[in-house]
Design a protein around this motif. Sequence first.
Motif, PDB file in Angstrom:
ATOM      1  N   UNK A  42     -38.036  65.606  48.241  1.00 22.67           N
ATOM      2  CA  UNK A  42     -37.830  66.905  48.880  1.00 22.67           C
ATOM      3  C   UNK A  42     -36.430  66.953  49.471  1.00 22.67           C
ATOM      4  N   UNK A  43     -35.970  68.163  49.738  1.00 21.32           N
ATOM      5  CA  UNK A  43     -34.661  68.321  50.349  1.00 21.32           C
ATOM      6  C   UNK A  43     -33.507  68.255  49.380  1.00 21.32           C
ATOM      7  N   UNK A  44     -33.811  68.178  48.101  1.00 20.11           N
ATOM      8  CA  UNK A  44     -32.725  68.085  47.116  1.00 20.11           C
ATOM      9  C   UNK A  44     -32.087  69.450  46.924  1.00 20.11           C
ATOM     10  N   UNK A  45     -30.783  69.511  47.072  1.00 16.62           N
ATOM     11  CA  UNK A  45     -30.082  70.785  46.906  1.00 16.62           C
ATOM     12  C   UNK A  45     -29.281  70.825  45.623  1.00 16.62           C
ATOM     13  N   UNK A  46     -29.079  69.671  45.008  1.00 18.10           N
ATOM     14  CA  UNK A  46     -28.349  69.627  43.752  1.00 18.10           C
ATOM     15  C   UNK A  46     -29.180  68.923  42.709  1.00 18.10           C
ATOM     16  N   UNK A  47     -28.529  68.576  41.624  1.00 15.09           N
ATOM     17  CA  UNK A  47     -29.267  67.907  40.560  1.00 15.09           C
ATOM     18  C   UNK A  47     -29.339  66.421  40.851  1.00 15.09           C
ATOM     19  N   UNK A  48     -30.249  65.770  40.130  1.00 16.63           N
ATOM     20  CA  UNK A  48     -30.267  64.322  40.115  1.00 16.63           C
ATOM     21  C   UNK A  48     -30.253  63.880  38.660  1.00 16.63           C
ATOM     22  N   UNK A  49     -29.562  62.802  38.375  1.00 13.22           N
ATOM     23  CA  UNK A  49     -29.533  62.294  37.014  1.00 13.22           C
ATOM     24  C   UNK A  49     -30.787  61.512  36.670  1.00 13.22           C
ATOM     25  N   UNK A  50     -31.476  61.019  37.690  1.00 14.96           N
ATOM     26  CA  UNK A  50     -32.700  60.304  37.404  1.00 14.96           C
ATOM     27  C   UNK A  50     -33.309  59.676  38.633  1.00 14.96           C
ATOM     28  N   UNK A  51     -34.460  59.105  38.439  1.00 13.43           N
ATOM     29  CA  UNK A  51     -35.144  58.408  39.522  1.00 13.43           C
ATOM     30  C   UNK A  51     -35.673  57.076  39.000  1.00 13.43           C
ATOM     31  N   UNK A  52     -36.062  56.233  39.926  1.00 13.30           N
ATOM     32  CA  UNK A  52     -36.523  54.928  39.498  1.00 13.30           C
ATOM     33  C   UNK A  52     -37.372  54.233  40.535  1.00 13.30           C
ATOM     34  N   UNK A  53     -37.798  53.039  40.163  1.00 17.35           N
ATOM     35  CA  UNK A  53     -38.576  52.184  41.055  1.00 17.35           C
ATOM     36  C   UNK A  53     -37.938  50.806  41.118  1.00 17.35           C
ATOM     37  N   UNK A  54     -37.928  50.270  42.317  1.00 16.89           N
ATOM     38  CA  UNK A  54     -37.482  48.910  42.564  1.00 16.89           C
ATOM     39  C   UNK A  54     -38.592  48.204  43.336  1.00 16.89           C
ATOM     40  N   UNK A  69     -37.135  47.839  38.607  1.00 21.44           N
ATOM     41  CA  UNK A  69     -38.394  47.844  37.862  1.00 21.44           C
ATOM     42  C   UNK A  69     -38.319  48.814  36.678  1.00 21.44           C
ATOM     43  N   UNK A  70     -37.987  50.065  36.968  1.00 23.37           N
ATOM     44  CA  UNK A  70     -37.966  51.080  35.914  1.00 23.37           C
ATOM     45  C   UNK A  70     -37.154  52.279  36.373  1.00 23.37           C
ATOM     46  N   UNK A  71     -36.632  53.028  35.400  1.00 22.19           N
ATOM     47  CA  UNK A  71     -35.924  54.267  35.712  1.00 22.19           C
ATOM     48  C   UNK A  71     -36.212  55.296  34.639  1.00 22.19           C
ATOM     49  N   UNK A  72     -35.961  56.554  34.992  1.00 19.24           N
ATOM     50  CA  UNK A  72     -36.177  57.646  34.047  1.00 19.24           C
ATOM     51  C   UNK A  72     -35.128  58.714  34.289  1.00 19.24           C
ATOM     52  N   UNK A  73     -34.536  59.198  33.231  1.00 20.03           N
ATOM     53  CA  UNK A  73     -33.565  60.287  33.326  1.00 20.03           C
ATOM     54  C   UNK A  73     -34.305  61.597  33.550  1.00 20.03           C
ATOM     55  N   UNK A 129     -34.308  64.907  29.762  1.00 21.44           N
ATOM     56  CA  UNK A 129     -34.551  64.154  28.536  1.00 21.44           C
ATOM     57  C   UNK A 129     -35.617  63.093  28.666  1.00 21.44           C
ATOM     58  N   UNK A 130     -35.767  62.519  29.859  1.00 23.19           N
ATOM     59  CA  UNK A 130     -36.849  61.576  30.095  1.00 23.19           C
ATOM     60  C   UNK A 130     -36.643  60.181  29.540  1.00 23.19           C
ATOM     61  N   UNK A 131     -35.409  59.810  29.206  1.00 21.89           N
ATOM     62  CA  UNK A 131     -35.173  58.453  28.710  1.00 21.89           C
ATOM     63  C   UNK A 131     -35.545  57.439  29.781  1.00 21.89           C
TER      64      UNK A 131
END
Length: 121
Positions: free
Chosen positions: A25-37, A48-52, A55-57
């Motif tokens: 929440x609180x995102x005002x712009x784009x993000x290129x991706x998210x992930x887990x550590x 651990x893992x990431x996702x764009x 596109x979802x790569x």
Amino acid sequence: QVQLVESGGGLVQTGGSLRLSCAASGRTGRTYGMGWFRQAPGKEREFVASIRWSGGTTSYADSVKGRFTISRDNAKNTVYLQMNSLKVEDTAVYYCADYGSSIWLTEPDYWGQGTQVTVSS
């Protein structure tokens, strides 16, 4: 300021499954991706893992390939981590990360507070 809230951690037996969720929440712009550590006691935090986001790569650490699956719901600004065939060595605090402006998903801009995953033998 982006806030990340994880949920879904807990105690599970070896071979079991858990699904982690992370709502942004609180995102005002784009993000290129998210992930887990994750960070186990006495060890450094590890990828651990990431996702764009577009596109979802996906990308995975070798230690979780074939067992964990990362996915996202763009409309809900939520990322998930489905963890199957859990092992004792998967025990750690799992952190959600938002890569924000990191186009190559190298360094997260934001971190969640972490959720404990404990796998018992």
